[in-house]
Design a protein around this motif. Structure first.
Motif, short mmCIF file in Angstrom:
data_model
loop_
_atom_site.label_atom_id
_atom_site.label_comp_id
_atom_site.label_asym_id
_atom_site.label_seq_id
_atom_site.Cartn_x
_atom_site.Cartn_y
_atom_site.Cartn_z
N THR A 291 0.82 -1.21 0.00
CA THR A 291 0.00 0.00 0.00
C THR A 291 0.86 1.26 0.00
O THR A 291 0.56 2.23 -0.71
N ILE A 292 1.93 1.27 0.79
CA ILE A 292 2.81 2.44 0.82
C ILE A 292 3.41 2.67 -0.57
O ILE A 292 3.42 3.80 -1.08
N GLY A 293 3.93 1.61 -1.18
CA GLY A 293 4.52 1.76 -2.50
C GLY A 293 3.51 2.17 -3.55
O GLY A 293 3.80 3.02 -4.40
N HIS A 294 2.32 1.58 -3.49
CA HIS A 294 1.31 1.84 -4.50
C HIS A 294 0.70 3.22 -4.36
O HIS A 294 0.48 3.93 -5.35
N LYS A 295 0.43 3.65 -3.15
CA LYS A 295 -0.20 4.95 -2.94
C LYS A 295 0.76 6.10 -3.23
O LYS A 295 0.38 7.08 -3.87
N PHE A 296 2.01 5.97 -2.79
CA PHE A 296 2.94 7.09 -2.91
C PHE A 296 3.91 6.95 -4.08
O PHE A 296 4.76 7.82 -4.29
N ARG A 297 3.79 5.89 -4.85
CA ARG A 297 4.45 5.74 -6.15
C ARG A 297 5.94 6.05 -6.11
O ARG A 297 6.44 6.89 -6.88
N GLY A 298 6.66 5.37 -5.25
CA GLY A 298 8.08 5.63 -5.20
C GLY A 298 8.86 4.52 -4.53
O GLY A 298 8.29 3.61 -3.92
N SER A 299 10.17 4.60 -4.63
CA SER A 299 11.06 3.74 -3.87
C SER A 299 10.86 4.06 -2.39
O SER A 299 10.22 5.06 -2.05
N PRO A 300 11.40 3.24 -1.47
CA PRO A 300 11.17 3.51 -0.05
C PRO A 300 11.47 4.95 0.40
O PRO A 300 10.63 5.55 1.08
N PRO A 301 12.62 5.55 0.03
CA PRO A 301 12.85 6.93 0.50
C PRO A 301 11.80 7.91 0.01
O PRO A 301 11.31 8.74 0.77
N LEU A 302 11.45 7.83 -1.27
CA LEU A 302 10.48 8.77 -1.83
C LEU A 302 9.07 8.49 -1.31
O LEU A 302 8.32 9.41 -1.00
N ALA A 303 8.71 7.21 -1.18
CA ALA A 303 7.38 6.86 -0.69
C ALA A 303 7.19 7.35 0.74
O ALA A 303 6.17 7.95 1.08
N PHE A 304 8.18 7.10 1.60
CA PHE A 304 8.07 7.56 2.99
C PHE A 304 8.13 9.08 3.06
O PHE A 304 7.45 9.71 3.89
N ARG A 305 8.91 9.70 2.21
CA ARG A 305 9.00 11.16 2.19
C ARG A 305 7.65 11.77 1.80
O ARG A 305 7.23 12.78 2.36
N ARG A 306 6.99 11.16 0.83
CA ARG A 306 5.69 11.67 0.40
C ARG A 306 4.64 11.48 1.50
O ARG A 306 3.68 12.25 1.59
N MET A 307 4.82 10.46 2.31
CA MET A 307 3.90 10.25 3.41
C MET A 307 4.12 11.32 4.49
O MET A 307 3.17 11.93 4.98
N ALA A 308 5.38 11.54 4.83
CA ALA A 308 5.75 12.56 5.82
C ALA A 308 7.25 12.76 5.75
O ALA A 308 8.00 11.78 5.72
N ARG A 309 7.68 14.00 5.72
CA ARG A 309 9.11 14.31 5.57
C ARG A 309 9.93 13.61 6.64
O ARG A 309 11.03 13.11 6.36
N VAL B 146 4.52 4.82 11.31
CA VAL B 146 3.33 4.99 10.47
C VAL B 146 2.06 4.81 11.27
O VAL B 146 1.10 5.59 11.13
N ALA B 147 2.02 3.80 12.14
CA ALA B 147 0.79 3.49 12.86
C ALA B 147 0.53 4.42 14.04
O ALA B 147 -0.60 4.87 14.25
N TRP B 148 1.57 4.72 14.80
CA TRP B 148 1.37 5.44 16.06
C TRP B 148 1.84 6.89 16.02
O TRP B 148 1.17 7.76 16.59
N ALA B 149 2.98 7.17 15.40
CA ALA B 149 3.46 8.56 15.36
C ALA B 149 2.70 9.38 14.31
O ALA B 149 2.23 10.49 14.60
N LEU B 150 2.60 8.86 13.11
CA LEU B 150 1.93 9.59 12.04
C LEU B 150 0.43 9.28 11.96
O LEU B 150 -0.32 10.03 11.33
N ARG B 151 0.04 8.17 12.54
CA ARG B 151 -1.37 7.73 12.55
C ARG B 151 -1.94 7.67 11.13
O ARG B 151 -2.99 8.23 10.83
#
Length: 514
Positions: free
Chosen positions: A65-83, A406-411
């Motif tokens: 889901t992270i990869g599919h929603k934010f369309r990126g490699s791990p660094p870019l996908a997590f960055r798009r979720m939250a810096r 992802v679950a607890w800090a960023l919710r």
């Protein structure tokens, strides 16, 4: 700004075969059978299934889901979720780098053993042959040592194949290779298993493997082993599934794909258990020892026990060996390709490089480090220590941090669940959030605490403390530091990636652009 179109899988089957190929690796063949046998035999399948359903598949869906929603490699996908989450992605990339540089050399060993199987060139003492005649292992662990030509050349060949597949891209390279390698692996391994089932003593080995010890169900260590096996065998925790899912089309059954990949991986593990223990039963029958004395795992099973067994065969020994070691090569290659793809994808997203230059630069550097360190007389020592620590305190810890953040800090689990349910035929619901937010972190912490308890009881593998600190703890620690440092460096504007069908991904937030 809109970035260039992101590559895509040609078919859902291509994605699934690539995901299964990543999960089905060397550990499925030489780790699962022994872990199951040591932890209750047939009874182990119950905690194993519970671990798959309560943590393995939820983690797969999480990464898809992270990869599919934010369309990126791990660094870019997590960055798009939250810096603030970006360091997790780079940490996973660093872990992939460490694993890839040593994983390739095991495939090189297997390539040589395909040839050694003709005429059983390991002679009467496969253990001595493996350590002394083949690897020329140094008497004491170290870092600088002479090259072993018999390992160097097949290792170069492994890297050439891997980089060529990656250079061809997602659709023409990884997908095509997966469609060839995985069916071939399954067919060859089925032939191997059928042959093993007809060996004298096979029934004895299968009885040892499947006979349930139900008292083990109440042993906490058995449950730790079950969760550990599921976790390590599914290729979760170090960004592969995030990367692969980023190349899916916008409408993708993420939940269904996770179920297929998870159960396919587990099915292969059980098949491997049948084949391995049928063969070990034959070894026990021929040598007059108990199956418990013949049972082993890891390189010892593949490069010592199996050559011993092959030499005992009265007919077809060469073909049995060729089949077994070819299966190791195929299983290893599909996993190695997926691991290196994470690094390539991250550098592409970070720099804007096209695929071929990224593969040549990044893959070439990774190959160079692998070739410099592991086809040497110290290679086995380095591999053993680095593998242990990057798995136990790299992958596990990275997965735990990712889930907690992802679950607890960023919710963000609610957002991810909504996305999964929107694009999937299989809805995950709130149960998935509970399993991922509560059960999975508890299981991961449990695994780490259990491992640390053993770690502080005695120095790993009998190595010196200095060697373990540098090659073990040092490697795992450097991966974390690199994750943080890379996240602090400024990005080029990655823009919003556009699919080949013209659909854009989730927008980059203002926070992520900062």
């Amino acid at each position: 700004m809109t970035a260039r179109p992101r590559e895509q899988w040609g078919t859902r089957a291509g994605f699934l075969l690539a995901a299964i190929g990543s999960a089905v690796g060397l550990g499925n063949i030489w780790r699962f059978p022994y872990i199951a046998y040591e932890n209750g035999g047939g009874a182990f399948l119950l905690p194993y299934l519970v671990a798959l359903l309560s943590a393995g598949i939820p983690l797969l869906i999480f990464e898809y889901t992270i990869g599919h929603k934010f369309r990126g490699s791990p660094p870019l996908a997590f960055r798009r979720m939250a810096r603030a989450a970006e360091p997790i992605g780079w940490w996973q990339v660093a872990i992939c780098f460490v694993i890839s540089v040593y994983y390739a050399v095991i495939i090189a060993w297997a390539i040589r053993y395909v040839g050694f199987s003709v005429g059983q060139q390991w002679g009467d003492d496969p253990e001595k042959f493996f350590s002394n005649d083949f690897l020329h292992v140094a008497e004491q662990p170290g870092f600088a040592a002479p090259f072993v030509p018999g390992v160097l050349w097949p290792l170069i060949a492994v890297w050439v194949v891997t980089l060529v597949v990656l250079a061809l891209g997602i659709r023409r390279g990884i997908e095509v290779a997966s469609k060839i390698f995985i069916p071939l692996l399954v067919v060859l391994f089925l032939i191997l298993v059928v042959r093993a089932l007809f060996l004298p003593g096979a029934a004895e080995g299968l009885n040892a493997f499947f006979s349930p010890d139900w008292s083990s169900i109440t042993d906490g260590k058995v449950w730790v082993a079950a969760y550990g096996q599921i976790f390590f065998s599914l290729s979760v925790g170090f960004g592969i599934m995030v990367t692969y899912a980023s190349y899916l089309r916008r409408k993708a059954d993420l939940g269904g794909s996770a179920l297929v990949a998870g159960f396919a991986n587990s099915s292969f593990e059980i098949l491997a258990g049948i084949g391995v223990f049928a063969t070990l039963g034959f070894m026990a029958h021929q040598t007059g020892v108990a199956v418990s004395e013949a049972a082993t795992s890891g390189p010892g099973l593949a490069f010592v026990a199996f050559p011993t067994i092959i030499s005992e065969l009265s007919s077809g020994a060469a073909w049995f060996g060729i089949l077994f070691f070819t299966c190791l090569v195929l299983a290893g290659l599909t996993s190695l390709i997926s691991i290196v793809q994470v690094i390539v994808s991250a550098v592409q997203d970070r720099t804007g490089l096209a695929r071929v230059p990224a593969v040549l630069i990044v893959g070439g550097l990774t190959a160079a480090v692998s070739i410099a360190l592991f086809p040497t007389r110290n290679g086995l020592y380095l591999l053993d220590v680095a593998d242990h620590f990057i798995n136990q305190y790299g992958i596990v810890l990275a997965a735990f941090v990712a889930v907690i953040v992802v679950a607890w800090a960023l919710r963000k689990l609610g957002v991810l669940r909504e996305h999964t349910d929107t694009v999937s035929n299989l809805k995950v619901g709130r149960v998935w959030m509970v399993l991922l937010g509560v059960v999975t972190p508890v299981a991961l912490v449990w695994m780490m605490v259990d491992s640390l308890r053993q770690e502080f009881g005695e120095t790993y593998g009998g190595y010196t403390t200095e060697y373990v600190l540098i090659a073990g703890w040092g490697v795992a620690g450097v991966a974390i530091v690199l994750g943080v440092v890379m996240a602090l460096l400024p990005w080029r504007d990655p823009g919003v990636p556009e699919d080949e069908d013209g659909v854009v991904a989730a927008p980059v937030t203002e926070e992520a652009k900062s």
